[in-house]
Scaffold this motif. Structure first.
Motif, PDB file in Angstrom:
ATOM      1  N   HIS A  36       0.832  -1.196   0.000  1.00 49.12           N
ATOM      2  CA  HIS A  36       0.000   0.000   0.000  1.00 49.12           C
ATOM      3  C   HIS A  36       0.874   1.255   0.000  1.00 49.12           C
ATOM      4  CE1 HIS A  36      -3.123   2.639   2.237  1.00 49.12           C
ATOM      5  NE2 HIS A  36      -3.297   2.743   0.930  1.00 49.12           N
ATOM      6  N   PHE A  37       1.895   1.279   0.839  1.00 49.57           N
ATOM      7  CA  PHE A  37       2.795   2.434   0.906  1.00 49.57           C
ATOM      8  C   PHE A  37       3.537   2.642  -0.413  1.00 49.57           C
ATOM      9  CE2 PHE A  37       7.101   4.057   1.474  1.00 49.57           C
ATOM     10  CZ  PHE A  37       6.806   5.341   1.899  1.00 49.57           C
ATOM     11  N   PHE A  38       4.142   1.573  -0.945  1.00 50.10           N
ATOM     12  CA  PHE A  38       4.914   1.716  -2.176  1.00 50.10           C
ATOM     13  C   PHE A  38       4.026   2.105  -3.362  1.00 50.10           C
ATOM     14  CE2 PHE A  38       8.540  -0.813  -0.322  1.00 50.10           C
ATOM     15  CZ  PHE A  38       9.456   0.216  -0.425  1.00 50.10           C
ATOM     16  N   ASN A  39       2.823   1.578  -3.428  1.00 48.85           N
ATOM     17  CA  ASN A  39       1.914   1.974  -4.502  1.00 48.85           C
ATOM     18  C   ASN A  39       1.550   3.447  -4.394  1.00 48.85           C
ATOM     19  OD1 ASN A  39       1.815  -0.458  -5.862  1.00 48.85           O
ATOM     20  ND2 ASN A  39       0.081  -1.215  -4.694  1.00 48.85           N
ATOM     21  N   ALA A  40       1.307   3.914  -3.191  1.00 45.36           N
ATOM     22  CA  ALA A  40       0.994   5.334  -2.996  1.00 45.36           C
ATOM     23  C   ALA A  40       2.208   6.201  -3.346  1.00 45.36           C
ATOM     24  CB  ALA A  40       0.562   5.583  -1.553  1.00 45.36           C
ATOM     25  N   ALA A  41       3.397   5.764  -2.950  1.00 41.71           N
ATOM     26  CA  ALA A  41       4.614   6.521  -3.257  1.00 41.71           C
ATOM     27  C   ALA A  41       4.871   6.548  -4.759  1.00 41.71           C
ATOM     28  CB  ALA A  41       5.810   5.909  -2.524  1.00 41.71           C
ATOM     29  N   ALA A  42       4.688   5.422  -5.422  1.00 39.36           N
ATOM     30  CA  ALA A  42       4.891   5.363  -6.879  1.00 39.36           C
ATOM     31  C   ALA A  42       3.915   6.284  -7.593  1.00 39.36           C
ATOM     32  CB  ALA A  42       4.731   3.930  -7.381  1.00 39.36           C
ATOM     33  N   GLU A  43       2.675   6.267  -7.166  1.00 36.55           N
ATOM     34  CA  GLU A  43       1.662   7.128  -7.795  1.00 36.55           C
ATOM     35  C   GLU A  43       1.986   8.605  -7.557  1.00 36.55           C
ATOM     36  OE1 GLU A  43      -1.425   8.001 -10.200  1.00 36.55           O
ATOM     37  OE2 GLU A  43      -0.634   5.997  -9.813  1.00 36.55           O
ATOM     38  N   ALA A  44       2.421   8.948  -6.350  1.00 37.68           N
ATOM     39  CA  ALA A  44       2.785  10.335  -6.059  1.00 37.68           C
ATOM     40  C   ALA A  44       3.961  10.778  -6.922  1.00 37.68           C
ATOM     41  CB  ALA A  44       3.129  10.494  -4.574  1.00 37.68           C
ATOM     42  N   MET A  45       4.989   9.949  -7.033  1.00 34.80           N
ATOM     43  CA  MET A  45       6.152  10.303  -7.847  1.00 34.80           C
ATOM     44  C   MET A  45       5.774  10.414  -9.317  1.00 34.80           C
ATOM     45  SD  MET A  45       9.383   8.364  -6.253  1.00 34.80           S
ATOM     46  CE  MET A  45       9.478   8.072  -4.514  1.00 34.80           C
ATOM     47  N   ARG A  46       4.944   9.508  -9.776  1.00 36.86           N
ATOM     48  CA  ARG A  46       4.495   9.545 -11.172  1.00 36.86           C
ATOM     49  C   ARG A  46       3.783  10.859 -11.457  1.00 36.86           C
ATOM     50  NH1 ARG A  46      -0.502   6.126 -12.976  1.00 36.86           N
ATOM     51  NH2 ARG A  46      -1.017   7.240 -14.859  1.00 36.86           N
ATOM     52  N   ARG A  47       2.867  11.239 -10.588  1.00 32.54           N
ATOM     53  CA  ARG A  47       2.114  12.479 -10.792  1.00 32.54           C
ATOM     54  C   ARG A  47       3.022  13.700 -10.773  1.00 32.54           C
ATOM     55  NH1 ARG A  47      -3.571  11.473  -7.568  1.00 32.54           N
ATOM     56  NH2 ARG A  47      -4.156   9.654  -8.803  1.00 32.54           N
ATOM     57  N   ILE A  48       3.989  13.713  -9.882  1.00 32.46           N
ATOM     58  CA  ILE A  48       4.923  14.845  -9.812  1.00 32.46           C
ATOM     59  C   ILE A  48       5.733  14.941 -11.098  1.00 32.46           C
ATOM     60  CG2 ILE A  48       6.990  15.717  -8.648  1.00 32.46           C
ATOM     61  CD1 ILE A  48       5.769  14.383  -6.056  1.00 32.46           C
ATOM     62  N   VAL A 111       9.519   4.117  -8.593  1.00 25.53           N
ATOM     63  CA  VAL A 111      10.127   3.925  -7.274  1.00 25.53           C
ATOM     64  C   VAL A 111      11.539   3.378  -7.403  1.00 25.53           C
ATOM     65  CG1 VAL A 111       9.886   2.769  -5.028  1.00 25.53           C
ATOM     66  CG2 VAL A 111       7.866   3.608  -6.201  1.00 25.53           C
ATOM     67  N   GLY A 112      11.820   2.658  -8.490  1.00 28.20           N
ATOM     68  CA  GLY A 112      13.166   2.145  -8.719  1.00 28.20           C
ATOM     69  C   GLY A 112      13.435   0.793  -8.082  1.00 28.20           C
ATOM     70  N   LEU A 113      12.364   0.059  -7.766  1.00 25.13           N
ATOM     71  CA  LEU A 113      12.556  -1.264  -7.172  1.00 25.13           C
ATOM     72  C   LEU A 113      13.032  -2.251  -8.234  1.00 25.13           C
ATOM     73  CD1 LEU A 113       9.362  -1.670  -4.944  1.00 25.13           C
ATOM     74  CD2 LEU A 113      11.608  -0.823  -4.274  1.00 25.13           C
ATOM     75  N   THR A 114      13.769  -3.248  -7.799  1.00 24.72           N
ATOM     76  CA  THR A 114      14.151  -4.326  -8.702  1.00 24.72           C
ATOM     77  C   THR A 114      12.917  -5.179  -8.945  1.00 24.72           C
ATOM     78  OG1 THR A 114      14.728  -5.871  -6.940  1.00 24.72           O
ATOM     79  CG2 THR A 114      16.490  -4.398  -7.740  1.00 24.72           C
ATOM     80  N   LEU A 115      12.992  -6.068  -9.903  1.00 24.94           N
ATOM     81  CA  LEU A 115      11.856  -6.928 -10.204  1.00 24.94           C
ATOM     82  C   LEU A 115      11.522  -7.812  -9.001  1.00 24.94           C
ATOM     83  CD1 LEU A 115       9.945  -7.344 -12.519  1.00 24.94           C
ATOM     84  CD2 LEU A 115      11.442  -9.087 -13.415  1.00 24.94           C
ATOM     85  N   GLU A 116      12.542  -8.298  -8.325  1.00 26.81           N
ATOM     86  CA  GLU A 116      12.325  -9.140  -7.146  1.00 26.81           C
ATOM     87  C   GLU A 116      11.673  -8.347  -6.011  1.00 26.81           C
ATOM     88  OE1 GLU A 116      15.237  -8.964  -8.826  1.00 26.81           O
ATOM     89  OE2 GLU A 116      15.130 -10.911  -9.809  1.00 26.81           O
ATOM     90  N   GLN A 117      12.141  -7.111  -5.783  1.00 29.18           N
ATOM     91  CA  GLN A 117      11.555  -6.275  -4.736  1.00 29.18           C
ATOM     92  C   GLN A 117      10.103  -5.943  -5.059  1.00 29.18           C
ATOM     93  OE1 GLN A 117      14.425  -3.112  -5.012  1.00 29.18           O
ATOM     94  NE2 GLN A 117      15.505  -3.758  -3.154  1.00 29.18           N
ATOM     95  N   ALA A 118       9.840  -5.640  -6.319  1.00 33.10           N
ATOM     96  CA  ALA A 118       8.466  -5.331  -6.729  1.00 33.10           C
ATOM     97  C   ALA A 118       7.569  -6.550  -6.549  1.00 33.10           C
ATOM     98  CB  ALA A 118       8.453  -4.850  -8.174  1.00 33.10           C
ATOM     99  N   ALA A 119       8.071  -7.729  -6.898  1.00 28.70           N
ATOM    100  CA  ALA A 119       7.289  -8.960  -6.719  1.00 28.70           C
ATOM    101  C   ALA A 119       6.965  -9.176  -5.252  1.00 28.70           C
ATOM    102  CB  ALA A 119       8.051 -10.155  -7.283  1.00 28.70           C
ATOM    103  N   ASP A 120       7.956  -8.976  -4.386  1.00 32.93           N
ATOM    104  CA  ASP A 120       7.722  -9.123  -2.946  1.00 32.93           C
ATOM    105  C   ASP A 120       6.700  -8.107  -2.450  1.00 32.93           C
ATOM    106  OD1 ASP A 120       9.537 -11.197  -2.867  1.00 32.93           O
ATOM    107  OD2 ASP A 120      11.188  -9.962  -2.117  1.00 32.93           O
ATOM    108  N   THR A 121       6.806  -6.881  -2.928  1.00 32.05           N
ATOM    109  CA  THR A 121       5.884  -5.827  -2.518  1.00 32.05           C
ATOM    110  C   THR A 121       4.460  -6.134  -2.962  1.00 32.05           C
ATOM    111  OG1 THR A 121       7.650  -4.173  -2.631  1.00 32.05           O
ATOM    112  CG2 THR A 121       5.394  -3.357  -2.695  1.00 32.05           C
ATOM    113  N   LEU A 122       4.313  -6.640  -4.180  1.00 34.75           N
ATOM    114  CA  LEU A 122       2.986  -6.970  -4.710  1.00 34.75           C
ATOM    115  C   LEU A 122       2.489  -8.329  -4.230  1.00 34.75           C
ATOM    116  CD1 LEU A 122       3.452  -5.737  -8.389  1.00 34.75           C
ATOM    117  CD2 LEU A 122       2.120  -4.643  -6.582  1.00 34.75           C
ATOM    118  N   LYS A 123       3.362  -9.053  -3.528  1.00 32.98           N
ATOM    119  CA  LYS A 123       3.033 -10.397  -3.029  1.00 32.98           C
ATOM    120  C   LYS A 123       2.628 -11.329  -4.178  1.00 32.98           C
ATOM    121  CE  LYS A 123       1.728  -9.025   1.651  1.00 32.98           C
ATOM    122  NZ  LYS A 123       3.047  -8.695   1.979  1.00 32.98           N
TER     123      LYS A 123
END
Length: 148
Positions: A36-48, A111-123
């Motif tokens: 939830h946090f990373f998705n919100a951060a990614a969306e905020a950065m994208r919009r900026i 956000v700049g996450l690696t594919l593995e980090q993104a997979a973990d974040t998205l479960k």
């Protein structure tokens, strides 16, 4: 920001600060989880980044002019604002089709996450993340090629 040319008016630190302000401004945020946090951060950065690209492209800020750097006989132009806006439009189309794929792209690109980090974040399974990433790259390539 790593992919942007040096001398940008929006530096990485400023981007992170602005995203943080947008995330916590006037809200008592309780993030459900890391995703939830990373998705919100990614969306905020994208919009900026999109707002910054559109601002640079506007006539008031010289959008009708191309920045030209002259060094001897080499002449180069910067068109990253156009590319970023095109990427955003393509990402919106993907988001309408498959939200999870779009979330993966946002986490990787903004956000700049690696594919593995993104997979973990998205479960999601890492193999699924690789499939999503391959699909997203193909769709983005198709959308960006069709737009030109």
């Amino acid at each position: 920001m790593v992919q942007e040319k040096p001398g940008q008016t929006l530096q990485a630190t400023a981007l992170v600060h602005e995203a943080y302000i947008r995330l916590v401004e006037g809200h008592d945020q309780n993030w459900d989880n890391r995703r939830h946090f990373f998705n919100a951060a990614a969306e905020a950065m994208r919009r900026i980044l999109i707002e910054n690209a559109r601002r640079k492209k506007s006539l008031k800020h010289g959008g009708a002019h191309q920045k030209v750097k002259v060094e001897g006989e080499n002449v180069s132009t910067t068109v990253s604002s156009d590319n970023l806006i095109a990427l955003n439009e393509a990402l919106e189309k993907i988001e309408n089709e498959d939200r999870k794929v779009a979330e993966l792209v946002k986490l990787r690109y903004f956000v700049g996450l690696t594919l593995e980090q993104a997979a973990d974040t998205l479960k999601i399974n890492r193999r699924t993340a690789y499939r999503y990433w391959a699909y997203a790259r193909a769709r983005l390539h198709q959308e960006l090629a069709d737009g030109q």
